[in-house]
Design a protein around this motif. Structure first.
Motif, mmCIF file in Angstrom:
data_model
loop_
_atom_site.group_PDB
_atom_site.id
_atom_site.type_symbol
_atom_site.label_atom_id
_atom_site.label_comp_id
_atom_site.label_asym_id
_atom_site.label_seq_id
_atom_site.Cartn_x
_atom_site.Cartn_y
_atom_site.Cartn_z
ATOM 1 N N ALA A 77 60.906 42.595 56.366
ATOM 2 C CA ALA A 77 59.822 43.377 56.974
ATOM 3 C C ALA A 77 58.460 42.994 56.391
ATOM 4 O O ALA A 77 58.361 42.615 55.224
ATOM 5 N N PRO A 78 57.411 43.077 57.186
ATOM 6 C CA PRO A 78 56.064 42.762 56.685
ATOM 7 C C PRO A 78 55.641 43.654 55.526
ATOM 8 O O PRO A 78 54.816 43.251 54.714
ATOM 9 N N ARG A 79 56.189 44.870 55.448
ATOM 10 C CA ARG A 79 55.869 45.773 54.340
ATOM 11 C C ARG A 79 57.144 46.448 53.852
ATOM 12 O O ARG A 79 58.020 46.809 54.632
ATOM 13 N N GLY A 80 57.206 46.635 52.530
ATOM 14 C CA GLY A 80 58.339 47.306 51.908
ATOM 15 C C GLY A 80 58.102 48.802 51.803
ATOM 16 O O GLY A 80 57.202 49.360 52.434
ATOM 17 N N PRO A 81 58.871 49.488 50.944
ATOM 18 C CA PRO A 81 58.838 50.952 50.890
ATOM 19 C C PRO A 81 57.633 51.552 50.166
ATOM 20 O O PRO A 81 57.400 52.750 50.272
ATOM 21 N N TYR A 82 56.869 50.730 49.421
ATOM 22 C CA TYR A 82 55.756 51.275 48.639
ATOM 23 C C TYR A 82 54.418 51.110 49.350
ATOM 24 O O TYR A 82 54.099 50.020 49.844
ATOM 25 N N ALA A 83 53.630 52.201 49.384
ATOM 26 C CA ALA A 83 52.230 52.080 49.798
ATOM 27 C C ALA A 83 51.495 51.266 48.740
ATOM 28 O O ALA A 83 51.807 51.346 47.545
ATOM 29 N N VAL A 84 50.515 50.470 49.171
ATOM 30 C CA VAL A 84 49.856 49.523 48.274
ATOM 31 C C VAL A 84 48.354 49.785 48.191
ATOM 32 O O VAL A 84 47.699 50.051 49.201
ATOM 33 N N SER A 85 47.847 49.714 46.980
ATOM 34 C CA SER A 85 46.405 49.746 46.746
ATOM 35 C C SER A 85 45.987 48.401 46.169
ATOM 36 O O SER A 85 46.825 47.597 45.750
ATOM 37 N N GLU A 86 44.693 48.126 46.150
ATOM 38 C CA GLU A 86 44.217 46.866 45.589
ATOM 39 C C GLU A 86 42.904 47.069 44.845
ATOM 40 O O GLU A 86 42.173 48.018 45.108
ATOM 41 N N THR A 87 42.660 46.172 43.909
ATOM 42 C CA THR A 87 41.409 46.205 43.166
ATOM 43 C C THR A 87 40.939 44.782 42.909
ATOM 44 O O THR A 87 41.753 43.881 42.674
ATOM 45 N N THR A 88 39.644 44.577 42.987
ATOM 46 C CA THR A 88 39.064 43.252 42.787
ATOM 47 C C THR A 88 38.752 43.029 41.316
ATOM 48 O O THR A 88 38.233 43.917 40.642
ATOM 49 N N VAL A 89 39.076 41.843 40.831
ATOM 50 C CA VAL A 89 38.753 41.456 39.458
ATOM 51 C C VAL A 89 37.691 40.364 39.526
ATOM 52 O O VAL A 89 37.960 39.247 39.991
ATOM 53 N N SER A 90 36.482 40.684 39.081
ATOM 54 C CA SER A 90 35.356 39.755 39.189
ATOM 55 C C SER A 90 35.497 38.583 38.230
ATOM 56 O O SER A 90 35.921 38.745 37.077
ATOM 57 N N ARG A 91 35.114 37.422 38.713
ATOM 58 C CA ARG A 91 35.080 36.232 37.866
ATOM 59 C C ARG A 91 34.209 36.461 36.637
ATOM 60 O O ARG A 91 34.463 35.902 35.566
ATOM 61 N N ALA A 92 33.205 37.307 36.765
ATOM 62 C CA ALA A 92 32.240 37.515 35.686
ATOM 63 C C ALA A 92 32.820 38.264 34.498
ATOM 64 O O ALA A 92 32.261 38.194 33.396
ATOM 65 N N VAL A 93 33.937 38.969 34.679
ATOM 66 C CA VAL A 93 34.451 39.800 33.590
ATOM 67 C C VAL A 93 35.728 39.239 32.965
ATOM 68 O O VAL A 93 36.358 39.907 32.139
ATOM 69 N N VAL A 94 36.122 38.027 33.371
ATOM 70 C CA VAL A 94 37.354 37.442 32.826
ATOM 71 C C VAL A 94 37.054 36.088 32.196
ATOM 72 O O VAL A 94 36.006 35.487 32.438
ATOM 73 N N THR A 95 37.971 35.626 31.389
ATOM 74 C CA THR A 95 37.874 34.282 30.831
ATOM 75 C C THR A 95 39.178 33.540 31.088
ATOM 76 O O THR A 95 40.256 34.144 31.099
ATOM 77 N N GLY A 96 39.060 32.252 31.331
ATOM 78 C CA GLY A 96 40.246 31.417 31.478
ATOM 79 C C GLY A 96 40.746 31.231 32.889
ATOM 80 O O GLY A 96 41.635 30.420 33.133
ATOM 81 N N PHE A 97 40.183 31.975 33.850
ATOM 82 C CA PHE A 97 40.519 31.789 35.269
ATOM 83 C C PHE A 97 39.379 32.352 36.102
ATOM 84 O O PHE A 97 38.372 32.818 35.554
ATOM 85 N N GLY A 98 39.499 32.312 37.415
ATOM 86 C CA GLY A 98 38.368 32.636 38.266
ATOM 87 C C GLY A 98 38.350 33.991 38.907
ATOM 88 O O GLY A 98 37.699 34.188 39.946
ATOM 89 N N GLY A 99 39.041 34.973 38.299
ATOM 90 C CA GLY A 99 39.078 36.300 38.914
ATOM 91 C C GLY A 99 40.116 36.364 40.018
ATOM 92 O O GLY A 99 40.903 35.425 40.205
ATOM 93 N N GLY A 100 40.133 37.457 40.775
ATOM 94 C CA GLY A 100 41.115 37.580 41.848
ATOM 95 C C GLY A 100 41.258 39.001 42.351
ATOM 96 O O GLY A 100 40.355 39.831 42.183
ATOM 97 N N THR A 101 42.404 39.274 42.955
ATOM 98 C CA THR A 101 42.682 40.586 43.528
ATOM 99 C C THR A 101 44.057 41.050 43.066
ATOM 100 O O THR A 101 45.027 40.292 43.126
ATOM 101 N N VAL A 102 44.125 42.301 42.602
ATOM 102 C CA VAL A 102 45.398 42.878 42.171
ATOM 103 C C VAL A 102 45.880 43.851 43.247
ATOM 104 O O VAL A 102 45.142 44.741 43.668
ATOM 105 N N TYR A 103 47.106 43.652 43.685
ATOM 106 C CA TYR A 103 47.774 44.543 44.635
ATOM 107 C C TYR A 103 48.875 45.274 43.877
ATOM 108 O O TYR A 103 49.637 44.641 43.130
ATOM 109 N N TYR A 104 48.990 46.588 44.071
ATOM 110 C CA TYR A 104 49.949 47.338 43.267
ATOM 111 C C TYR A 104 50.443 48.579 44.026
ATOM 112 O O TYR A 104 49.720 49.122 44.873
ATOM 113 N N PRO A 105 51.674 49.018 43.751
ATOM 114 C CA PRO A 105 52.153 50.260 44.365
ATOM 115 C C PRO A 105 51.242 51.423 43.986
ATOM 116 O O PRO A 105 50.907 51.601 42.816
#
Length: 321
Positions: A77-105
């Motif tokens: 199925a395109p979606r499983g049993p958990y509703a999902v939220s997301e949060t953006t991780v800015s490149r400006a606040v991390v080191t060692g990679f370019g930031g991204g997006t976290v998806y989580y139940p």
């Protein structure tokens, strides 16, 4: 003892007492209706206690199990049993990679979740793998799709960036309290897939790796101890399976929990858009090895047979980890 397998297309009624009779009790006495009622009540109470104990016993066997029992329909199925939220991780606040997006139940009712970080490929950004974020998270994972420092980074650099992103996710991110830092995996497309092999080589404690149509100049991976599912594509002209995905698989230790899935009628860029076959086996692999959820073993063993979407599937069955 694991056995190497290879699939290829070029390859009670109830007994009745006589009417009016009742079974005898010990000593030859016939039970009264009252005695029968008491006996049946005791049996029912005992059975009820057994039913109540079963879920707890199962949870004690595997405290990492998340979500309802899976079916083919639920993992495709395109979606499983958990509703999902997301949060953006800015490149400006991390080191060692370019930031991204976290998806989580969204819910915290089930406690913490295993996590996986996913790298895009050469010249790609996180948008090229974004579909995997909510798809995997809705099945009960925290998923971090990342941007790399530059779009031209090579696999060894992408491997280090995957690990830097895992460290950020578990140690400093706003969702770190939702993540079980002992249950982590990596994925990646193309050079990001090659990077996921590099990350698993550098950090043996990872629970799962899934390179998607991977590219890497290093062809042999005898050092890896992380259960690895390699996904190739029969029509890949950028990282042809004969010189990339297949030797990566055969170069893994034969004792390792490993699998090779070759997509049928697919290209190097098939992982860049929603793909049911990739999702189905990725979910199954991550659940089986990050969550140690043996309910998903049924989708991996016996080995999937060739089909309209599967050109070939090889692997070790049954899995031992």
């Amino acid at each position: 003892m694991q056995q190497q397998q290879h699939q290829h297309p070029h390859q009670h009624p109830h007994s009745a007492h006589p009417r009016g009779s009742r079974p005898a009790l010990p000593g030859g006495r016939r039970p009264t209706a009252r005695r029968l009622t008491a006996v049946l009540a005791a049996i029912a109470a005992t059975a009820g206690l057994g039913c109540l104990a079963a879920p707890g016993a199962q949870a004690a066997d595997n405290p990492y199990e998340r979500g309802p029992a899976p079916t083919n329909t639920s993992i495709e199925a395109p979606r499983g049993p958990y509703a999902v939220s997301e949060t953006t991780v800015s490149r400006a606040v991390v080191t060692g990679f370019g930031g991204g997006t976290v998806y989580y139940p969204t819910s915290t009712a089930d406690g913490t979740f295993g996590a996986v970080v996913i790298s895009p490929g050469y010249t790609g950004t996180q948008s090229s793998i974004a579909w995997l974020g909510p798809r995997l998270a809705s099945q009960g994972f925290v998923v971090f799709t990342i941007d790399t420092l530059t779009t031209l980074d090579q696999p060894d650099s992408r491997g280090r960036q995957l690990l830097a992103a895992l460290d950020h996710l578990t140690e400093r991110s706003t969702v770190r309290g939702r993540v079980d830092s002992s249950r982590l995996g990596v994925m990646g497309h193309s050079m990001g897939g090659g990077g996921s092999l590099e990350a698993a080589k550098s950090r043996p404690g990872l629970q799962a790796a899934i390179p998607l149509t991977p590219w890497n100049l290093d062809k042999s991976w005898p050092e890896l101890s992380t259960p690895t599912l390699i996904v190739g594509a029969d029509g890949d002209t950028v990282a042809p399976v004969a010189s990339h995905a297949e030797p990566f698989y055969t170069g893994l230790p034969s004792s390792l929990d490993r699998a090779y899935l070759e997509l049928n009628n697919a290209t190097h860029f098939s992982p860049n858009s929603s793909n049911t076959t990739i999702a189905k086996y990725s979910v199954s692999w991550l659940k089986r090895f990050i969550d140690n959820d043996t309910r998903y073993e049924q989708f991996l063993c016996p080995l999937p047979r060739p089909s309209l979407t599967i050109e070939e599937y090889r692997g070790n069955c049954p899995h031992g980890s």
